[in-house]
Design a protein around this motif. Structure first.
Motif, PDB file in Angstrom:
ATOM      1  N   TYR A  10       0.817  -1.210   0.000  1.00  0.00           N
ATOM      2  CA  TYR A  10       0.000   0.000   0.000  1.00  0.00           C
ATOM      3  C   TYR A  10       0.854   1.264   0.000  1.00  0.00           C
ATOM      4  CZ  TYR A  10      -4.149  -2.793   0.495  1.00  0.00           C
ATOM      5  OH  TYR A  10      -5.155  -3.691   0.263  1.00  0.00           O
ATOM      6  N   LEU A  11       2.150   1.117   0.232  1.00  0.00           N
ATOM      7  CA  LEU A  11       3.067   2.240   0.037  1.00  0.00           C
ATOM      8  C   LEU A  11       3.424   2.214  -1.446  1.00  0.00           C
ATOM      9  CD1 LEU A  11       5.408   1.830   3.143  1.00  0.00           C
ATOM     10  CD2 LEU A  11       3.511   3.426   2.857  1.00  0.00           C
ATOM     11  N   GLN A  12       2.567   2.789  -2.249  1.00  0.00           N
ATOM     12  CA  GLN A  12       2.604   2.622  -3.697  1.00  0.00           C
ATOM     13  C   GLN A  12       3.888   3.109  -4.367  1.00  0.00           C
ATOM     14  OE1 GLN A  12       0.496   0.961  -5.595  1.00  0.00           O
ATOM     15  NE2 GLN A  12      -0.864   0.476  -3.918  1.00  0.00           N
ATOM     16  N   ASP A  13       4.303   4.311  -4.051  1.00  0.00           N
ATOM     17  CA  ASP A  13       5.451   4.823  -4.789  1.00  0.00           C
ATOM     18  C   ASP A  13       6.751   4.503  -4.055  1.00  0.00           C
ATOM     19  OD1 ASP A  13       6.381   7.643  -3.387  1.00  0.00           O
ATOM     20  OD2 ASP A  13       4.232   7.256  -3.154  1.00  0.00           O
ATOM     21  N   ALA A  14       7.804   4.340  -4.833  1.00  0.00           N
ATOM     22  CA  ALA A  14       9.110   3.956  -4.296  1.00  0.00           C
ATOM     23  C   ALA A  14       9.663   5.001  -3.340  1.00  0.00           C
ATOM     24  CB  ALA A  14      10.091   3.704  -5.436  1.00  0.00           C
ATOM     25  N   GLU A  15       9.362   6.280  -3.571  1.00  0.00           N
ATOM     26  CA  GLU A  15       9.869   7.339  -2.698  1.00  0.00           C
ATOM     27  C   GLU A  15       9.336   7.186  -1.276  1.00  0.00           C
ATOM     28  OE1 GLU A  15       9.598  12.173  -2.316  1.00  0.00           O
ATOM     29  OE2 GLU A  15       9.417  11.288  -4.304  1.00  0.00           O
ATOM     30  N   THR A  16       8.047   6.921  -1.150  1.00  0.00           N
ATOM     31  CA  THR A  16       7.443   6.728   0.177  1.00  0.00           C
ATOM     32  C   THR A  16       7.992   5.476   0.832  1.00  0.00           C
ATOM     33  OG1 THR A  16       5.414   7.820  -0.557  1.00  0.00           O
ATOM     34  CG2 THR A  16       5.275   6.477   1.438  1.00  0.00           C
ATOM     35  N   LEU A  17       8.050   4.395   0.070  1.00  0.00           N
ATOM     36  CA  LEU A  17       8.571   3.125   0.576  1.00  0.00           C
ATOM     37  C   LEU A  17       9.992   3.300   1.110  1.00  0.00           C
ATOM     38  CD1 LEU A  17       8.450  -0.004   0.845  1.00  0.00           C
ATOM     39  CD2 LEU A  17       9.273  -0.096  -1.510  1.00  0.00           C
ATOM     40  N   ASN A  18      10.854   3.909   0.317  1.00  0.00           N
ATOM     41  CA  ASN A  18      12.238   4.111   0.735  1.00  0.00           C
ATOM     42  C   ASN A  18      12.335   5.051   1.929  1.00  0.00           C
ATOM     43  OD1 ASN A  18      14.213   2.643  -1.046  1.00  0.00           O
ATOM     44  ND2 ASN A  18      12.880   3.550  -2.589  1.00  0.00           N
ATOM     45  N   GLY A  19      11.518   6.085   1.953  1.00  0.00           N
ATOM     46  CA  GLY A  19      11.532   7.029   3.074  1.00  0.00           C
ATOM     47  C   GLY A  19      11.157   6.373   4.392  1.00  0.00           C
ATOM     48  N   VAL A  20      10.104   5.561   4.360  1.00  0.00           N
ATOM     49  CA  VAL A  20       9.657   4.873   5.584  1.00  0.00           C
ATOM     50  C   VAL A  20      10.714   3.891   6.055  1.00  0.00           C
ATOM     51  CG1 VAL A  20       7.963   3.213   6.490  1.00  0.00           C
ATOM     52  CG2 VAL A  20       7.183   5.174   5.142  1.00  0.00           C
ATOM     53  N   LEU A  21      11.200   3.059   5.148  1.00  0.00           N
ATOM     54  CA  LEU A  21      12.201   2.062   5.540  1.00  0.00           C
ATOM     55  C   LEU A  21      13.498   2.712   6.011  1.00  0.00           C
ATOM     56  CD1 LEU A  21      11.670  -0.688   2.826  1.00  0.00           C
ATOM     57  CD2 LEU A  21      11.186  -0.849   5.278  1.00  0.00           C
ATOM     58  N   TYR A  22      13.953   3.749   5.318  1.00  0.00           N
ATOM     59  CA  TYR A  22      15.190   4.426   5.695  1.00  0.00           C
ATOM     60  C   TYR A  22      15.072   4.996   7.109  1.00  0.00           C
ATOM     61  CZ  TYR A  22      19.359   7.311   5.393  1.00  0.00           C
ATOM     62  OH  TYR A  22      20.594   7.858   5.623  1.00  0.00           O
ATOM     63  N   THR A  23      13.949   5.627   7.399  1.00  0.00           N
ATOM     64  CA  THR A  23      13.743   6.200   8.737  1.00  0.00           C
ATOM     65  C   THR A  23      13.810   5.123   9.809  1.00  0.00           C
ATOM     66  OG1 THR A  23      12.387   7.971   7.813  1.00  0.00           O
ATOM     67  CG2 THR A  23      12.125   7.512  10.165  1.00  0.00           C
ATOM     68  N   LEU A  24      13.165   4.002   9.556  1.00  0.00           N
ATOM     69  CA  LEU A  24      13.130   2.927  10.557  1.00  0.00           C
ATOM     70  C   LEU A  24      14.498   2.283  10.762  1.00  0.00           C
ATOM     71  CD1 LEU A  24       9.758   1.190   9.643  1.00  0.00           C
ATOM     72  CD2 LEU A  24      10.251   2.550  11.685  1.00  0.00           C
ATOM     73  N   ILE A  25      15.168   1.943   9.664  1.00  0.00           N
ATOM     74  CA  ILE A  25      16.428   1.199   9.810  1.00  0.00           C
ATOM     75  C   ILE A  25      17.578   2.077  10.278  1.00  0.00           C
ATOM     76  CG2 ILE A  25      15.773  -0.589   8.174  1.00  0.00           C
ATOM     77  CD1 ILE A  25      17.441   0.804   6.050  1.00  0.00           C
ATOM     78  N   ARG A  26      17.422   3.375  10.191  1.00  0.00           N
ATOM     79  CA  ARG A  26      18.471   4.295  10.652  1.00  0.00           C
ATOM     80  C   ARG A  26      18.132   4.930  12.002  1.00  0.00           C
ATOM     81  NH1 ARG A  26      23.192   3.882   7.623  1.00  0.00           N
ATOM     82  NH2 ARG A  26      22.602   3.468   5.489  1.00  0.00           N
ATOM     83  N   THR A 156      -4.511   5.227  -1.562  1.00  0.00           N
ATOM     84  CA  THR A 156      -3.072   5.477  -1.440  1.00  0.00           C
ATOM     85  C   THR A 156      -2.527   6.327  -2.585  1.00  0.00           C
ATOM     86  OG1 THR A 156      -2.397   3.491  -2.659  1.00  0.00           O
ATOM     87  CG2 THR A 156      -2.733   3.270  -0.267  1.00  0.00           C
ATOM     88  N   LEU A 157      -3.315   6.556  -3.607  1.00  0.00           N
ATOM     89  CA  LEU A 157      -2.842   7.326  -4.761  1.00  0.00           C
ATOM     90  C   LEU A 157      -2.724   8.806  -4.434  1.00  0.00           C
ATOM     91  CD1 LEU A 157      -5.033   5.729  -7.595  1.00  0.00           C
ATOM     92  CD2 LEU A 157      -2.669   5.168  -6.993  1.00  0.00           C
ATOM     93  N   SER A 158      -1.771   9.442  -5.051  1.00  0.00           N
ATOM     94  CA  SER A 158      -1.632  10.891  -4.907  1.00  0.00           C
ATOM     95  C   SER A 158      -2.743  11.565  -5.698  1.00  0.00           C
ATOM     96  CB  SER A 158      -0.270  11.343  -5.446  1.00  0.00           C
ATOM     97  OG  SER A 158      -0.244  11.181  -6.855  1.00  0.00           O
ATOM     98  N   ALA A 159      -2.928  12.864  -5.491  1.00  0.00           N
ATOM     99  CA  ALA A 159      -3.962  13.613  -6.214  1.00  0.00           C
ATOM    100  C   ALA A 159      -3.712  13.537  -7.721  1.00  0.00           C
ATOM    101  CB  ALA A 159      -3.994  15.056  -5.735  1.00  0.00           C
ATOM    102  N   ALA A 160      -2.454  13.648  -8.124  1.00  0.00           N
ATOM    103  CA  ALA A 160      -2.119  13.587  -9.552  1.00  0.00           C
ATOM    104  C   ALA A 160      -2.437  12.205 -10.130  1.00  0.00           C
ATOM    105  CB  ALA A 160      -0.647  13.924  -9.758  1.00  0.00           C
TER     106      ALA A 160
END
Length: 184
Positions: A10-26, A156-160
């Motif tokens: 449900y974290l559709q875009d790669a930017e969100t996915l990477n941001g969430v994971l990066y925050t957690l693992i760091r 989960t989609l952005s407005a665009a």
């Protein structure tokens, strides 16, 4: 500390996915001494999660895949029965109606449909003052519940992305297109 991301798809875009994971693992960088384990479940077996991850994430996040077979019809029945027993007063959902809910759940083979179907069937019965669910409640609720996965995905989609989806949908061509518009 362990952190579970259920249905990470449900974290559709790669930017969100990477941001969430990066925050957690760091987390250890911000809070020295903290150790974090991340468990991510993915219900889309065709999605290649590793291909979507940035190098700064994969340098720490090294996922190991564990595959689970889809629920059998018997397992779905047992889960839905247990949820009904835990969440409803006795007699609200008869054994016959539970069997009908299970039948409707097996059609799309999605347990979330069954869970949502129980919820909406009960709400429909309650709205007309009945203390038990009838077949017509389940049938009416199914028109909503069969799209529970679609509704979650569209949210989960952005407005665009939603605007783009609106442009690509055929207007007035069937109930499915109309329901997607409802979720937009």
């Amino acid at each position: 500390m362990a952190f579970c991301l259920d249905d990470i798809n449900y974290l559709q875009d790669a930017e969100t996915l990477n941001g969430v994971l990066y925050t957690l693992i760091r987390t250890y960088e911000e809070y020295p001494g903290t150790r974090m384990g991340v468990i991510a479940t993915l219900s889309d077996v065709h999605r290649d999660l590793k291909a979507e991850l940035d190098a700064c994430v994969t340098s720490v996040f090294q996922p190991a895949e564990i595959s689970f077979d889809p629920y059998t019809a018997g397992e779905m029945c047992a889960i839905l029965k247990e949820r009904a027993v835990q969440g409803l007063y006795p007699g609200v959902l008869s054994a016959e109606m539970l069997d009908f809910v299970v039948t409707q759940t097996i059609a799309p083979w999605d347990l979330r449909v069954g869970l949502d179907l129980i919820k909406w069937s009960v709400l429909l019965a309650e709205a007309v003052g009945r203390k038990e669910v009838r077949r017509e409640d389940v049938c009416a609720a199914y028109e909503h519940s069969r799209y529970v996965h679609l509704a979650c995905t569209v949210r989960t989609l952005s407005a665009a992305e939603k605007r783009l989806l609106r442009r690509g949908l055929p207007v007035g061509e069937g109930a499915d297109a109309a329901l997607v518009f409802e979720f937009l």
